[in-house]
Design a protein around this motif. Structure first.
Motif, PDB file in Angstrom:
ATOM      1  N   PRO A 166     -25.532 -57.771  -6.786  1.00 33.38           N
ATOM      2  CA  PRO A 166     -25.217 -57.409  -8.178  1.00 33.38           C
ATOM      3  C   PRO A 166     -26.201 -56.401  -8.752  1.00 33.38           C
ATOM      4  O   PRO A 166     -25.890 -55.694  -9.693  1.00 33.38           O
ATOM      5  N   ASP A 167     -27.399 -56.351  -8.167  1.00 28.26           N
ATOM      6  CA  ASP A 167     -28.430 -55.449  -8.704  1.00 28.26           C
ATOM      7  C   ASP A 167     -28.528 -54.144  -7.926  1.00 28.26           C
ATOM      8  O   ASP A 167     -29.506 -53.407  -8.076  1.00 28.26           O
ATOM      9  N   VAL A 168     -27.542 -53.873  -7.088  1.00 29.27           N
ATOM     10  CA  VAL A 168     -27.611 -52.652  -6.277  1.00 29.27           C
ATOM     11  C   VAL A 168     -27.638 -51.433  -7.210  1.00 29.27           C
ATOM     12  O   VAL A 168     -27.071 -51.464  -8.312  1.00 29.27           O
ATOM     13  N   GLU A 169     -28.299 -50.362  -6.760  1.00 25.16           N
ATOM     14  CA  GLU A 169     -28.342 -49.129  -7.563  1.00 25.16           C
ATOM     15  C   GLU A 169     -26.919 -48.594  -7.744  1.00 25.16           C
ATOM     16  O   GLU A 169     -25.990 -49.038  -7.069  1.00 25.16           O
ATOM     17  N   SER A 170     -26.751 -47.610  -8.637  1.00 25.89           N
ATOM     18  CA  SER A 170     -25.404 -47.065  -8.842  1.00 25.89           C
ATOM     19  C   SER A 170     -24.937 -46.386  -7.553  1.00 25.89           C
ATOM     20  O   SER A 170     -25.764 -45.929  -6.743  1.00 25.89           O
ATOM     21  N   LEU A 171     -23.617 -46.337  -7.372  1.00 27.26           N
ATOM     22  CA  LEU A 171     -23.084 -45.703  -6.161  1.00 27.26           C
ATOM     23  C   LEU A 171     -23.532 -44.238  -6.085  1.00 27.26           C
ATOM     24  O   LEU A 171     -23.885 -43.742  -5.016  1.00 27.26           O
ATOM     25  N   GLU A 172     -23.550 -43.565  -7.216  1.00 31.12           N
ATOM     26  CA  GLU A 172     -23.936 -42.151  -7.205  1.00 31.12           C
ATOM     27  C   GLU A 172     -25.393 -41.980  -6.782  1.00 31.12           C
ATOM     28  O   GLU A 172     -25.727 -41.057  -6.050  1.00 31.12           O
ATOM     29  N   ALA A 173     -26.262 -42.882  -7.241  1.00 34.22           N
ATOM     30  CA  ALA A 173     -27.670 -42.802  -6.822  1.00 34.22           C
ATOM     31  C   ALA A 173     -27.790 -43.071  -5.329  1.00 34.22           C
ATOM     32  O   ALA A 173     -28.557 -42.416  -4.616  1.00 34.22           O
ATOM     33  N   PHE A 174     -27.006 -44.027  -4.842  1.00 29.10           N
ATOM     34  CA  PHE A 174     -27.016 -44.360  -3.417  1.00 29.10           C
ATOM     35  C   PHE A 174     -26.560 -43.163  -2.581  1.00 29.10           C
ATOM     36  O   PHE A 174     -27.138 -42.859  -1.534  1.00 29.10           O
TER      37      PHE A 174
END
Ligand code: FES
Ligand code: FE
Length: 434
Positions: A166-174
């Motif tokens: 749930p705390d994963v970085e945003s997809l765009e940042a990834f």
């Protein structure tokens, strides 16, 4: 998934740091990284269940009610588009007694009915029906019997990803600088819409990372695929320009800190079989839409890996699905353009059939190598593999990361740096439990 994760000691984390070593002029990876169920299970927990993993292309769930069953790491999930058009993902496990709810790969409908006792759910997870509901007590809590949601789902360029974290970085940042390559790939459809055709599927007896490392390996084609190239030379016309030798002049590789990497020819992937007028119309349209310079970049041959297991080729989406430490499945989806000239799409299908699909002339060579790698790595005394080609000769990229020549192992090093970062991350350590 966090609550299910095995406690990990700081000592274990330190051990994973030692799996990848950067020495003067040398980058090496322990052969232990490719074998054994323990490393594999840790990869599933620390990488596949903590970062963003590709689930499907939006064209596979185009209309409200469409769904697809797939895997997120090793967990079965259903990805669907709800009646409001939102994309969601839930575990494909019935909350009554655990049956696999959806056995079809694709489908469409307002409800999914469990094959075991007939409970029914919306594809987006809500429990909507229990046969013989009067036999349940008034206190029975139906509200918590919805299917378990995947906490994060997001898409970029039509590619849908999910994460159990749930705390994963945003997809765009990834995705970071790799967004540029997705953008170019998307723009290739010109005015049309991408549609993924049915996947070619194959499996091999080897570790999943052999296939990931191979996506941007410009060193191997002239050797592994030599016999394929000789065969191709016997054909005239349509195939011959598709294939090339190991050291492609003008070609290059890129590796990014986020773990993604590319193999780029610096020129279009020449492919015969497209009607010349249709080809010209298509290219003119790209120039009209994006300008001459960008159209040229859009058409250039580029294949890239989104860490850890999504490969995008010019005309294909390939998913590398880990099954166990020495078993991998690969799903290779031809990408067609709805609205494009028929010869453009038939050429795209031809590419899948002849080159990168399960009966393609290249994939068979590669998976034979991967299975051989797995056997060879059992050899005692074989402690390291080396991924050092191009060290000291790379250029720094403005967007972060490095570029090397076509045959350099620049993207592989980016992959392994990210692998180490995830596997040895302090946030994975739950204290010294061992
Ligand atoms: Fe699904 Fe019983 S296990 S209805
Ligand atoms: Fe190959």
């Amino acid at each position: 998934m966090d609550e299910q994760a095995r406690p990990v000691s700081k000592a274990e984390n330190a051990a994973y740091s030692g799996f990848v070593e950067e020495l003067p002029g040398e980058f090496r990876v322990s052969t232990s990284a490719y074998r054994g169920e323990k490393v594999f299970q840790d990869e599933i927990e620390r990488i596949f269940h903590r970062t963003w993993i590709y689930l499907c292309h939006e064209s596979e769930i185009r209309k409200p009610g469409d769904y697809k069953s797939t895997l997120l790491g090793l967990q079965p999930v259903i990805v669907s588009r709800d009646q409001s058009g939102n994309v969601t993902a839930v575990l494909n496990a019935c909350t009554h007694r655990g049956a696999t709810l959806c056995r079809d790969e694709h489908g469409s409908g307002r409800t999914l009915v469990c094959p075991y006792h007939g409970w029914s759910f919306r594809p987006s997870g809500e429990l909507v029906g229990i046969p013989g509901a009067e036999r349940y007590a008034p206190e029975f809590n139906k509200a918590d019997k919805n299917l378990v949601k995947v906490p994060r789902v997001a898409s970029y360029g039509g590619l849908v990803f999910g994460s159990f974290n749930p705390d994963v970085e945003s997809l765009e940042a990834f995705l970071g600088p790799a967004k540029l390559h997705i953008d170019h790939w998307v723009k290739r459809r010109a005015d049309g819409e991408y549609r993924l055709a049915t996947a070619h599927k194959y499996a091999f007896s080897g570790n999943w990372k052999f296939q990931s490392e191979n996506v941007y390996d410009g060193y191997h084609p002239g050797f592994v695929h030599r016999s394929a190239f000789h065969t191709i030379k016997k054909f005239s016309g349509s195939f011959e320009n598709r294939f090339y030798g190991a050291i492609r002049p003008g070609g290059f590789t890129r590796g990014y800190p986020q773990g993604h990497g590319t193999l780029e020819a610096g020129a279009p992937l020449e492919s015969g079989g497209v009607d010349p007028d249709a080809k010209k119309n298509y290219e003119d349209r790209l120039i009209a839409l994006h300008g001459e310079q960008e159209a040229k970049e859009i058409l250039n041959n580029c294949q890239f890996l989104i860490f850890p297991n999504l490969a995008i080729f010019d005309f294909n989406v390939r998913v590398i699905q880990p099954i166990s430490h020495d078993r991998t499945e690969v799903y290779s989806y031809p990408v067609l353009i709805d609205g494009a000239d028929e010869s453009i799409n038939s050429n795209r299908m031809l590419d899948a059939q002849t080159r990168v699909g399960s009966a393609g002339i290249l994939s068979a060579d590669d998976i034979d190598i991967f299975a051989g790698n797995q056997s060879a790595l059992q050899a005692l005394g074989s402690q390291w593999v080396t991924l050092s080609r191009g060290i000291g000769l790379e250029t720094e990229l403005e967007a972060g990361g490095r570029a090397g020549e076509y045959s350099d192992e620049t993207p592989q090093r980016a992959f392994w740096r990210k692998w180490k970062q995830e596997m040895a991350s302090e946030s994975n350590a739950k204290g010294d439990s061992k």
